[in-house]
Design a protein around this motif. Sequence first.
Motif, PDB file in Angstrom:
ATOM      1  N   LEU A   1       0.829  -1.201   0.000  1.00  0.00           N
ATOM      2  CA  LEU A   1       0.000   0.000   0.000  1.00  0.00           C
ATOM      3  C   LEU A   1       0.861   1.248   0.000  1.00  0.00           C
ATOM      4  O   LEU A   1       0.536   2.243  -0.644  1.00  0.00           O
ATOM      5  CB  LEU A   1      -0.915   0.014   1.225  1.00  0.00           C
ATOM      6  N   LEU A   2       1.992   1.182   0.730  1.00  0.00           N
ATOM      7  CA  LEU A   2       2.858   2.358   0.788  1.00  0.00           C
ATOM      8  C   LEU A   2       3.434   2.691  -0.581  1.00  0.00           C
ATOM      9  O   LEU A   2       3.569   3.860  -0.949  1.00  0.00           O
ATOM     10  CB  LEU A   2       4.000   2.134   1.785  1.00  0.00           C
ATOM     11  N   THR A   3       3.791   1.612  -1.316  1.00  0.00           N
ATOM     12  CA  THR A   3       4.340   1.860  -2.651  1.00  0.00           C
ATOM     13  C   THR A   3       3.337   2.618  -3.509  1.00  0.00           C
ATOM     14  O   THR A   3       3.672   3.634  -4.141  1.00  0.00           O
ATOM     15  CB  THR A   3       4.677   0.521  -3.332  1.00  0.00           C
ATOM     16  N   ILE A   4       2.093   2.113  -3.507  1.00  0.00           N
ATOM     17  CA  ILE A   4       1.083   2.771  -4.333  1.00  0.00           C
ATOM     18  C   ILE A   4       0.792   4.175  -3.782  1.00  0.00           C
ATOM     19  O   ILE A   4       0.591   5.134  -4.546  1.00  0.00           O
ATOM     20  CB  ILE A   4      -0.201   1.926  -4.357  1.00  0.00           C
ATOM     21  N   LEU A   5       0.806   4.308  -2.458  1.00  0.00           N
ATOM     22  CA  LEU A   5       0.462   5.593  -1.857  1.00  0.00           C
ATOM     23  C   LEU A   5       1.486   6.655  -2.238  1.00  0.00           C
ATOM     24  O   LEU A   5       1.134   7.792  -2.552  1.00  0.00           O
ATOM     25  CB  LEU A   5       0.395   5.426  -0.335  1.00  0.00           C
ATOM     26  N   LYS A   6       2.765   6.268  -2.205  1.00  0.00           N
ATOM     27  CA  LYS A   6       3.797   7.262  -2.507  1.00  0.00           C
ATOM     28  C   LYS A   6       3.664   7.761  -3.932  1.00  0.00           C
ATOM     29  O   LYS A   6       3.860   8.942  -4.213  1.00  0.00           O
ATOM     30  CB  LYS A   6       5.185   6.649  -2.307  1.00  0.00           C
ATOM     31  N   VAL A   7       3.319   6.851  -4.844  1.00  0.00           N
ATOM     32  CA  VAL A   7       3.150   7.287  -6.230  1.00  0.00           C
ATOM     33  C   VAL A   7       1.917   8.165  -6.354  1.00  0.00           C
ATOM     34  O   VAL A   7       1.927   9.197  -7.031  1.00  0.00           O
ATOM     35  CB  VAL A   7       3.051   6.067  -7.161  1.00  0.00           C
ATOM     36  N   ALA A   8       0.838   7.771  -5.658  1.00  0.00           N
ATOM     37  CA  ALA A   8      -0.404   8.536  -5.787  1.00  0.00           C
ATOM     38  C   ALA A   8      -0.267   9.920  -5.179  1.00  0.00           C
ATOM     39  O   ALA A   8      -0.924  10.865  -5.613  1.00  0.00           O
ATOM     40  CB  ALA A   8      -1.542   7.782  -5.109  1.00  0.00           C
ATOM     41  N   ALA A   9       0.594  10.062  -4.169  1.00  0.00           N
ATOM     42  CA  ALA A   9       0.755  11.357  -3.530  1.00  0.00           C
ATOM     43  C   ALA A   9       1.712  12.255  -4.302  1.00  0.00           C
ATOM     44  O   ALA A   9       1.931  13.398  -3.916  1.00  0.00           O
ATOM     45  CB  ALA A   9       1.274  11.176  -2.102  1.00  0.00           C
ATOM     46  N   GLY A  10       2.306  11.728  -5.371  1.00  0.00           N
ATOM     47  CA  GLY A  10       3.196  12.561  -6.169  1.00  0.00           C
ATOM     48  C   GLY A  10       4.584  12.663  -5.597  1.00  0.00           C
ATOM     49  O   GLY A  10       5.335  13.557  -5.956  1.00  0.00           O
ATOM     50  N   LEU A  11       4.958  11.730  -4.707  1.00  0.00           N
ATOM     51  CA  LEU A  11       6.269  11.836  -4.071  1.00  0.00           C
ATOM     52  C   LEU A  11       7.337  11.080  -4.829  1.00  0.00           C
ATOM     53  O   LEU A  11       8.498  11.166  -4.500  1.00  0.00           O
ATOM     54  CB  LEU A  11       6.184  11.281  -2.644  1.00  0.00           C
ATOM     55  N   VAL A  12       6.942  10.317  -5.831  1.00  0.00           N
ATOM     56  CA  VAL A  12       7.917   9.568  -6.625  1.00  0.00           C
ATOM     57  C   VAL A  12       8.094  10.304  -7.946  1.00  0.00           C
ATOM     58  O   VAL A  12       7.128  10.470  -8.689  1.00  0.00           O
ATOM     59  CB  VAL A  12       7.424   8.123  -6.870  1.00  0.00           C
ATOM     60  N   PRO A  13       9.299  10.782  -8.243  1.00  0.00           N
ATOM     61  CA  PRO A  13       9.464  11.500  -9.505  1.00  0.00           C
ATOM     62  C   PRO A  13       9.295  10.560 -10.695  1.00  0.00           C
ATOM     63  O   PRO A  13       9.593   9.388 -10.613  1.00  0.00           O
ATOM     64  CB  PRO A  13      10.907  12.025  -9.426  1.00  0.00           C
ATOM     65  N   MET A  14       8.799  11.098 -11.786  1.00  0.00           N
ATOM     66  CA  MET A  14       8.635  10.374 -13.049  1.00  0.00           C
ATOM     67  C   MET A  14       7.558   9.300 -12.990  1.00  0.00           C
ATOM     68  O   MET A  14       7.455   8.506 -13.887  1.00  0.00           O
ATOM     69  CB  MET A  14       9.952   9.683 -13.489  1.00  0.00           C
ATOM     70  N   ALA A  15       6.783   9.224 -11.931  1.00  0.00           N
ATOM     71  CA  ALA A  15       5.710   8.231 -11.904  1.00  0.00           C
ATOM     72  C   ALA A  15       4.443   8.915 -11.427  1.00  0.00           C
ATOM     73  O   ALA A  15       4.451   9.629 -10.427  1.00  0.00           O
ATOM     74  CB  ALA A  15       6.064   7.074 -10.983  1.00  0.00           C
ATOM     75  N   THR A  16       3.348   8.681 -12.131  1.00  0.00           N
ATOM     76  CA  THR A  16       2.066   9.212 -11.677  1.00  0.00           C
ATOM     77  C   THR A  16       1.153   8.045 -11.349  1.00  0.00           C
ATOM     78  O   THR A  16       1.370   6.921 -11.769  1.00  0.00           O
ATOM     79  CB  THR A  16       1.396  10.069 -12.753  1.00  0.00           C
ATOM     80  N   ALA A  17       0.109   8.354 -10.603  1.00  0.00           N
ATOM     81  CA  ALA A  17      -0.811   7.305 -10.182  1.00  0.00           C
ATOM     82  C   ALA A  17      -1.446   6.616 -11.382  1.00  0.00           C
ATOM     83  O   ALA A  17      -1.646   5.403 -11.389  1.00  0.00           O
ATOM     84  CB  ALA A  17      -1.900   7.906  -9.298  1.00  0.00           C
ATOM     85  N   LEU A  18      -1.738   7.386 -12.416  1.00  0.00           N
ATOM     86  CA  LEU A  18      -2.394   6.803 -13.587  1.00  0.00           C
ATOM     87  C   LEU A  18      -1.479   5.798 -14.264  1.00  0.00           C
ATOM     88  O   LEU A  18      -1.900   4.713 -14.674  1.00  0.00           O
ATOM     89  CB  LEU A  18      -2.764   7.918 -14.562  1.00  0.00           C
ATOM     90  N   TYR A  19      -0.176   6.136 -14.375  1.00  0.00           N
ATOM     91  CA  TYR A  19       0.767   5.231 -15.004  1.00  0.00           C
ATOM     92  C   TYR A  19       0.892   3.940 -14.205  1.00  0.00           C
ATOM     93  O   TYR A  19       0.883   2.850 -14.751  1.00  0.00           O
ATOM     94  CB  TYR A  19       2.125   5.924 -15.116  1.00  0.00           C
ATOM     95  N   LEU A  20       0.981   4.085 -12.881  1.00  0.00           N
ATOM     96  CA  LEU A  20       1.125   2.887 -12.060  1.00  0.00           C
ATOM     97  C   LEU A  20      -0.116   2.027 -12.142  1.00  0.00           C
ATOM     98  O   LEU A  20      -0.035   0.803 -12.200  1.00  0.00           O
ATOM     99  CB  LEU A  20       1.388   3.295 -10.603  1.00  0.00           C
ATOM    100  N   SER A  21      -1.283   2.673 -12.165  1.00  0.00           N
ATOM    101  CA  SER A  21      -2.503   1.868 -12.221  1.00  0.00           C
ATOM    102  C   SER A  21      -2.602   1.141 -13.545  1.00  0.00           C
ATOM    103  O   SER A  21      -3.163   0.057 -13.618  1.00  0.00           O
ATOM    104  CB  SER A  21      -3.725   2.759 -12.014  1.00  0.00           C
ATOM    105  N   ASN A  22      -2.034   1.723 -14.605  1.00  0.00           N
ATOM    106  CA  ASN A  22      -2.006   1.015 -15.879  1.00  0.00           C
ATOM    107  C   ASN A  22      -1.200  -0.256 -15.788  1.00  0.00           C
ATOM    108  O   ASN A  22      -1.508  -1.266 -16.412  1.00  0.00           O
ATOM    109  CB  ASN A  22      -1.384   1.914 -16.940  1.00  0.00           C
TER     110      ASN A  22
END
Lengths: 239, 184
Positions: free
Chosen positions: B147-168
């Motif tokens: 959950l933390l992995t997905i959360l960090k991406v969704a919160a915009g804290l991971v550069p070059m990754a957005t929530a939409l890309y990860l959900s794809n």
Amino acid sequence: MDPSDNMGALNHMVEAVALDNGPAPDSSTGQKDALPNDMLRIKQQMSNQCFEMAVQLQAGKSKRSCSTSEAERDLPDYVKEMERVKTINFNSTLALHRMQMWHAIGEKLKQNDSEAVALKAVNDRCMALCSQIKQLQQESRDLQDEITEIQKKRLEMKRLTHEKMKEMEELMSKKGHPETEKYKAVLEKGQANLEKYKKMIIMAQNVLRGILLACKVNWLDDPKLRDIGMTLEDFPISD
Amino acid sequence: MSLLKPFSKLPGLCTANILLVESEEQFQQSLADALMEETAVTVNVRLAKNLPLPMKNEESRPRIDLVVFIINLTSELSFQSAEASLKFLDPGYFLGKVCFLVTNARNASVPTERLDAVRKLAASLHCPLLFAEDQTPDGVTNATERLLTILKVAAGLVPMATALYLSNLTRCTVPPDIDQPSFD
């Protein structure tokens, strides 16, 4: 579960600075060192939010009455496009890193201390190896060219041999042809003559046999007459 | 109708907010405790039984980065409650900010149609579907990490990754033979 007071104050202060563009409050003096980092972080998060909002607006704009299957069909194209852009971005980043590294190496060499000497030694070795590589590559290229020339010559030779063989065959078949024609005519004439003479001989033999029988000569006792009489079937008549 | 909107508030510095929605209110507690132990990022965990969230907290609530629906497969009520709560979520959340977490999937008393229904729901919404084991601390830790992995991406804290890309990359897909009987 709520953010700590420190972070909360920082958050409000960042918001105040970003939105009001006013002077920073006094409580920020102790945190001025962390402020640029935090500004950058909040900027990144804000840009992420703006990007996602833009994506959502974009999604809402192009709302066609298409089924999900159509969208799924388009999906691989979009994914491919994204992959392509990501590759370009990665390559550009690599190029940028290369430039940065060269700049750093150049700066280091200018400083001229012990590490710079080591760097220069490595650099010289690299240059020597590179020139050696170039030389070897040139040699291999020349050898390759020579091989190609020889192969071309061989092919040419093969072609010529082939042509000569064909010519020879033609000549041989041509030469045989007129000879066999003349030969055939002579052969036929000879065979015709042979037949004629054979028939004459057989007729003569038959006549002689008739004469012998008519004369009522006892040819069984006389060997010469017996030979003449018995050798009639030795000449087969070819009709 | 009070929809929970994803972008109506500003993000917090180095902060990620997660909302755990579970109708039984059991797993979310242990999950929340494990999530709070993350130190690199300030994680705010908000718990709810179902949506819509109460109006009186509207002002003080920060921007929710990830909404996790915890579905217990042994109870039909859990699934229905989650389904009903989906209506109170702004569509903008489904671009990668919603996740389904399923517990007790290995339980023998679970009818296979329920898991198939959950799968179809997650696939139709293009959301990731995670399976978690809530009885052991190891299971809780595993679920927390994911959950933390997905959360960090969704919160915009991971550069070059957005929530939409990860959900794809992580979205649930339904196998084409889901309606045929499986060899269990």
